[in-house]
Scaffold this active site. Structure first.
Site, PDB file in Angstrom:
ATOM      1  N   CYS A 207      47.922 -34.057  30.208  1.00 30.85           N
ATOM      2  CA  CYS A 207      47.556 -35.240  29.414  1.00 30.85           C
ATOM      3  C   CYS A 207      47.712 -34.805  27.965  1.00 30.85           C
ATOM      4  O   CYS A 207      48.689 -34.138  27.646  1.00 30.85           O
ATOM      5  CB  CYS A 207      46.152 -35.739  29.759  1.00 30.85           C
ATOM      6  SG  CYS A 207      44.862 -34.504  29.586  1.00 30.85           S
ATOM      7  N   SER A 208      46.780 -35.136  27.084  1.00 31.15           N
ATOM      8  CA  SER A 208      46.942 -34.680  25.701  1.00 31.15           C
ATOM      9  C   SER A 208      46.125 -33.442  25.390  1.00 31.15           C
ATOM     10  O   SER A 208      46.404 -32.735  24.431  1.00 31.15           O
ATOM     11  CB  SER A 208      46.601 -35.808  24.723  1.00 31.15           C
ATOM     12  OG  SER A 208      45.287 -36.253  24.965  1.00 31.15           O
TER      13      SER A 208
END
Lengths: 246, 196
Positions: A207-208
């Site tokens: 994800c981030s």
């Protein structure tokens, strides 16, 4: 956990049994310090800091310790690892002051080794007179199911045919840019779209930062996938994505 | 007026003093009663997950929660929205009870509640100030025995000064008499990971 132990003590006949229900988190939150054991100082994956003057450090210090005299405490801000997950253990006069400083910098598992070199020697250990390491180096030990940035990048670069990248960020985030050939399934649609993910490949989830990737990992693992997740900052634009270790 | 205030406050105080996670597996009858009450509520009102919150994503509006123990443990996922009550209790590592409804293929959290623990009979709760005062006296002068009930690894990486490590499985396995001091009137203080 602790109420159960306390209950057993009462049953065994102890008359004065108390429970500190709020436990360690409340203790730390009140600004009070916690202490590390000798075993942890010896074997733990820690950053050990000797706060005594350089002259005392030279005469003998705990092996692996870095030398940061208390008066240069502010240097720790630049010298400590970038990851706030790095456990910092401090010893020497002023450990209390340094503990508060390091906590304030954001390091989550900071502790004091009470008694410092004296406690170390008293528990049967030797001091070292090696020169102080120039730089603080520390590497996070990967959690269960975590993939290294290097191994992840190999799959992202198409050099590992047995692997596939799964992007679980939101649609908006993915629209800004994605890894080449990555599959995109937002975390909240994972249940409904599991059939879009190959079961015969190593699924590398990102994800981030790693938080959603870990959640997706648990979900996929439970569903029988061969999944791993990446804990790293991932930044994307139209040219693709870059990863930077936390 | 006064009466009204009191009525409002008592349930709150009772809840607050029992609110604790990470310490929730009491194995006490009281706790079992509590669980049964929750269970019956569940049947009447729909679906519920009980366990430790494994993660919360505000971006994906998703909570994952680990239910069941040991090998049977599974991580379940529910979505939340602006109508979901008690989101402050959905924090990673906290024990929670999530009531949800099924809409299509989605599970939507209706309410998140902290999982409650009760103090066993014959014990009293102490606060941080009380314990800090004891610790500052030292074990000898303070005449106390402070027990860190968390797993050994947690004890090693950072414990409250003057603590002794006795993880729950150890006291259960070896018995209280084998691991605690001989003096049965000594002040014993137990603690663990508490609410995070």
């Amino acid at each position: 956990m602790s109420p159960e132990s306390a209950g057993l003590a009462v049953k065994a006949g102890y008359t004065n049994v108390k429970v500190y229900l709020k436990g360690v988190p409340a203790w730390k939150k009140s600004g009070r310090n916690v202490v590390a054991s000798t075993k942890h100082v010896k074997d733990g994956n820690i950053v050990l800091v000797d706060l005594r003057p350089t002259s005392e450090y030279k005469q003998g210090h705990i092996p692996r310790a870095y030398s940061v005299p208390l008066e240069d405490m502010e240097d720790l801000e630049d010298d400590l690892p970038a990851s706030m997950a790095a456990p910092v253990v401090l010893y020497g006069t002023g450990d209390d002051k340094a503990y508060k400083f390091v906590k304030k910098l954001g390091y989550k598992t900071t502790s004091i080794y009470q008694g410092g070199v004296d406690a170390w020697v008293a528990s049967g250990n030797q001091l070292s007179t090696d020169a102080a390491p120039e730089e603080i180096t520390w590497k996070r030990i990967l959690g269960k199911g975590e993939v290294t940035v290097a191994a992840f990048n190999k799959v992202a670069d198409g050099e590992a045919p047995g692997g596939v990248i799964l992007d679980v960020r939101t649609k908006d985030e993915a629209a800004e840019g994605m890894f080449d050939n990555a599959i995109h399934v937002p975390l909240d649609e994972l249940q409904a779209k599991m059939n879009e993910i190959p079961k015969d490949k190593e699924v590398m989830i990102h994800c981030s930062t790693g938080a959603r990737a870990e959640m997706a990992y648990k979900e996929l693992k439970a569903a029988g996938f061969n999944a791993y997740y990446l804990v790293a900052d991932v930044e994307c634009d139209e040219d693709g994505c870059e990863t930077a270790e936390e | 007026m006064k009466k009204k205030m009191l009525k409002k406050f008592i349930p709150f105080m009772v809840c607050a003093s029992f609110f604790v996670s990470g310490c929730q597996q009491t194995g006490q009858n009281a706790a079992a009663d509590q669980a049964m009450k929750v269970e019956s509520v569940v049947k009447a009102q729909g679906n519920v997950y009980k366990g430790k919150v494994a993660g919360v994503s505000n971006k994906a509006k998703t909570i994952s929660i680990t239910v069941g123990k040991g090998d049977a443990a599974k991580t379940m996922m529910v979505k939340f929205n602006d109508q979901t009550k008690g989101m402050e209790h959905a924090a990673k590592g906290e024990a929670a009870i999530i009531k949800y409804e099924v809409i299509g293929t989605d599970k939507i959290a209706v309410e998140v509640k902290p999982k409650l623990a009760k103090l066993p009979e014959g014990t009293t709760e102490v606060d941080t100030e009380y314990l800090a005062n004891l610790v500052s006296q030292g074990t000898e002068k303070g005449n106390y025995f402070l027990v860190d009930s968390r797993p050994g690894s947690r004890f090693h990486e950072g414990t409250i000064p003057t603590s002794v490590s006795i993880p729950v499985p150890k006291i259960k396995g070896e018995g209280a008499l084998a691991v605690l001091p001989k003096d049965k009137n000594i002040q014993l203080v137990f603690y663990c990971g508490g609410p995070t």
